[in-house]
Write a protein that holds these residues in place. Structure first.
Motif, PDB file in Angstrom:
ATOM      1  N   TRP A  38      -5.427  -5.428   0.112  1.00  0.00           N
ATOM      2  CA  TRP A  38      -4.602  -4.223   0.265  1.00  0.00           C
ATOM      3  C   TRP A  38      -5.394  -2.967  -0.112  1.00  0.00           C
ATOM      4  O   TRP A  38      -5.352  -1.970   0.602  1.00  0.00           O
ATOM      5  CB  TRP A  38      -3.347  -4.362  -0.611  1.00  0.00           C
ATOM      6  CG  TRP A  38      -2.425  -3.204  -0.538  1.00  0.00           C
ATOM      7  CD1 TRP A  38      -1.499  -2.946   0.437  1.00  0.00           C
ATOM      8  CD2 TRP A  38      -2.320  -2.129  -1.477  1.00  0.00           C
ATOM      9  NE1 TRP A  38      -0.832  -1.780   0.152  1.00  0.00           N
ATOM     10  CE2 TRP A  38      -1.315  -1.258  -1.011  1.00  0.00           C
ATOM     11  CE3 TRP A  38      -2.968  -1.821  -2.658  1.00  0.00           C
ATOM     12  CZ2 TRP A  38      -0.954  -0.099  -1.694  1.00  0.00           C
ATOM     13  CZ3 TRP A  38      -2.617  -0.673  -3.332  1.00  0.00           C
ATOM     14  CH2 TRP A  38      -1.615   0.173  -2.850  1.00  0.00           C
ATOM     15  N   ASN A  87      -7.402   0.117   2.847  1.00  0.00           N
ATOM     16  CA  ASN A  87      -7.513   1.469   2.280  1.00  0.00           C
ATOM     17  C   ASN A  87      -6.205   1.862   1.585  1.00  0.00           C
ATOM     18  O   ASN A  87      -5.524   2.809   1.991  1.00  0.00           O
ATOM     19  CB  ASN A  87      -7.894   2.480   3.360  1.00  0.00           C
ATOM     20  CG  ASN A  87      -8.312   3.808   2.803  1.00  0.00           C
ATOM     21  OD1 ASN A  87      -8.707   3.898   1.639  1.00  0.00           O
ATOM     22  ND2 ASN A  87      -8.215   4.853   3.602  1.00  0.00           N
ATOM     23  N   GLY A 109      -3.425   0.234   1.570  1.00  0.00           N
ATOM     24  CA  GLY A 109      -2.251  -0.082   2.376  1.00  0.00           C
ATOM     25  C   GLY A 109      -1.940   0.882   3.486  1.00  0.00           C
ATOM     26  O   GLY A 109      -0.847   0.855   4.044  1.00  0.00           O
ATOM     27  N   THR A 110      -2.894   1.739   3.876  1.00  0.00           N
ATOM     28  CA  THR A 110      -2.613   2.742   4.906  1.00  0.00           C
ATOM     29  C   THR A 110      -3.014   2.297   6.310  1.00  0.00           C
ATOM     30  O   THR A 110      -2.616   2.936   7.282  1.00  0.00           O
ATOM     31  CB  THR A 110      -3.327   4.069   4.585  1.00  0.00           C
ATOM     32  OG1 THR A 110      -4.736   3.822   4.481  1.00  0.00           O
ATOM     33  CG2 THR A 110      -2.806   4.654   3.281  1.00  0.00           C
ATOM     34  N   ALA A 111      -3.797   1.240   6.445  1.00  0.00           N
ATOM     35  CA  ALA A 111      -4.267   0.798   7.759  1.00  0.00           C
ATOM     36  C   ALA A 111      -3.317  -0.238   8.364  1.00  0.00           C
ATOM     37  O   ALA A 111      -2.558  -0.906   7.668  1.00  0.00           O
ATOM     38  CB  ALA A 111      -5.668   0.202   7.637  1.00  0.00           C
ATOM     39  N   ARG A 112      -3.388  -0.366   9.676  1.00  0.00           N
ATOM     40  CA  ARG A 112      -2.627  -1.402  10.368  1.00  0.00           C
ATOM     41  C   ARG A 112      -3.343  -2.738  10.237  1.00  0.00           C
ATOM     42  O   ARG A 112      -4.550  -2.793   9.998  1.00  0.00           O
ATOM     43  CB  ARG A 112      -2.463  -1.044  11.850  1.00  0.00           C
ATOM     44  CG  ARG A 112      -1.605   0.177  12.053  1.00  0.00           C
ATOM     45  CD  ARG A 112      -1.421   0.508  13.519  1.00  0.00           C
ATOM     46  NE  ARG A 112      -2.715   0.689  14.166  1.00  0.00           N
ATOM     47  CZ  ARG A 112      -2.973   0.406  15.443  1.00  0.00           C
ATOM     48  NH1 ARG A 112      -2.034  -0.072  16.220  1.00  0.00           N
ATOM     49  NH2 ARG A 112      -4.171   0.604  15.950  1.00  0.00           N
ATOM     50  N   MET A 139       2.195  -2.607   9.637  1.00  0.00           N
ATOM     51  CA  MET A 139       1.690  -1.687   8.626  1.00  0.00           C
ATOM     52  C   MET A 139       2.740  -1.613   7.525  1.00  0.00           C
ATOM     53  O   MET A 139       3.914  -1.905   7.760  1.00  0.00           O
ATOM     54  CB  MET A 139       1.374  -0.307   9.192  1.00  0.00           C
ATOM     55  CG  MET A 139       2.568   0.481   9.661  1.00  0.00           C
ATOM     56  SD  MET A 139       2.150   2.051  10.453  1.00  0.00           S
ATOM     57  CE  MET A 139       1.355   2.927   9.146  1.00  0.00           C
ATOM     58  N   PRO A 161       5.938   3.585   4.531  1.00  0.00           N
ATOM     59  CA  PRO A 161       5.679   4.530   3.438  1.00  0.00           C
ATOM     60  C   PRO A 161       6.615   4.343   2.245  1.00  0.00           C
ATOM     61  O   PRO A 161       6.211   4.542   1.113  1.00  0.00           O
ATOM     62  CB  PRO A 161       5.899   5.896   4.081  1.00  0.00           C
ATOM     63  CG  PRO A 161       5.711   5.679   5.536  1.00  0.00           C
ATOM     64  CD  PRO A 161       6.154   4.270   5.799  1.00  0.00           C
ATOM     65  N   LYS A 191       5.768   0.217  -0.012  1.00  0.00           N
ATOM     66  CA  LYS A 191       4.468  -0.310  -0.422  1.00  0.00           C
ATOM     67  C   LYS A 191       4.676  -1.545  -1.295  1.00  0.00           C
ATOM     68  O   LYS A 191       5.655  -1.643  -2.023  1.00  0.00           O
ATOM     69  CB  LYS A 191       3.677   0.742  -1.202  1.00  0.00           C
ATOM     70  CG  LYS A 191       3.336   1.979  -0.392  1.00  0.00           C
ATOM     71  CD  LYS A 191       2.291   1.681   0.636  1.00  0.00           C
ATOM     72  CE  LYS A 191       1.888   2.968   1.339  1.00  0.00           C
ATOM     73  NZ  LYS A 191       1.159   2.726   2.540  1.00  0.00           N
TER      74      LYS A 191
END
Length: 124
Positions: free
Chosen positions: A69, A74, A76-79, A96, A99, A102
């Motif tokens: 993660w 990055n 948790g920001t990437a698909r 993904m 927001p 998380k």
């Protein structure tokens, strides 16, 4: 460039009581009109479903998941691709982390960690 996959040694199956119903589309955009009426309309990308789930992992699996993660996604920001339960079978889909969902470890009991998360899933 291919998307990263869910770590193979981390379970992806949520617990029987650890999931919520699949929302098949995002809520529509709503605009208040004069006279109290409301106009609702879809927006591009509304074919995205959301799934909230809790997965129980061992401490070693949780360490692998956390590293994946943080480093691979990055924070948790990437698909990524992951097997997703459609109600009848697991199908690999592009996902993904939402927001507002998380991953969070909620408790540790007997060498296990319950990780709650909310995923946005493409074209479910």
């Amino acid at each position: 460039m291919p998307l990263p996959s869910w770590p193979s040694d981390v379970p992806y199956a949520f617990q029987d009581d650890g999931g919520s119903p699949i929302q098949r589309a995002l809520p529509p955009v709503a605009t208040e009109m004069e006279g109290g009426n409301q106009r609702q309309r879809p927006r591009p990308g509304d074919d995205v479903s959301t799934i909230a789930q809790t997965i129980v992992m061992t401490n070693a699996q949780f360490a692998t998941f956390t590293t994946w993660w943080k480093d691979t996604l990055n924070l948790g920001t990437a698909r990524f691709t992951a097997p997703v339960w459609t109600g009848t079978a697991y199908v690999t889909k592009t996902c993904m982390f939402a927001p507002d969902g998380k991953p969070q470890d909620s408790f540790k009991v007997n060498d296990a960690v319950a990780v709650s998360m909310k995923l946005r899933v493409s074209n479910l």
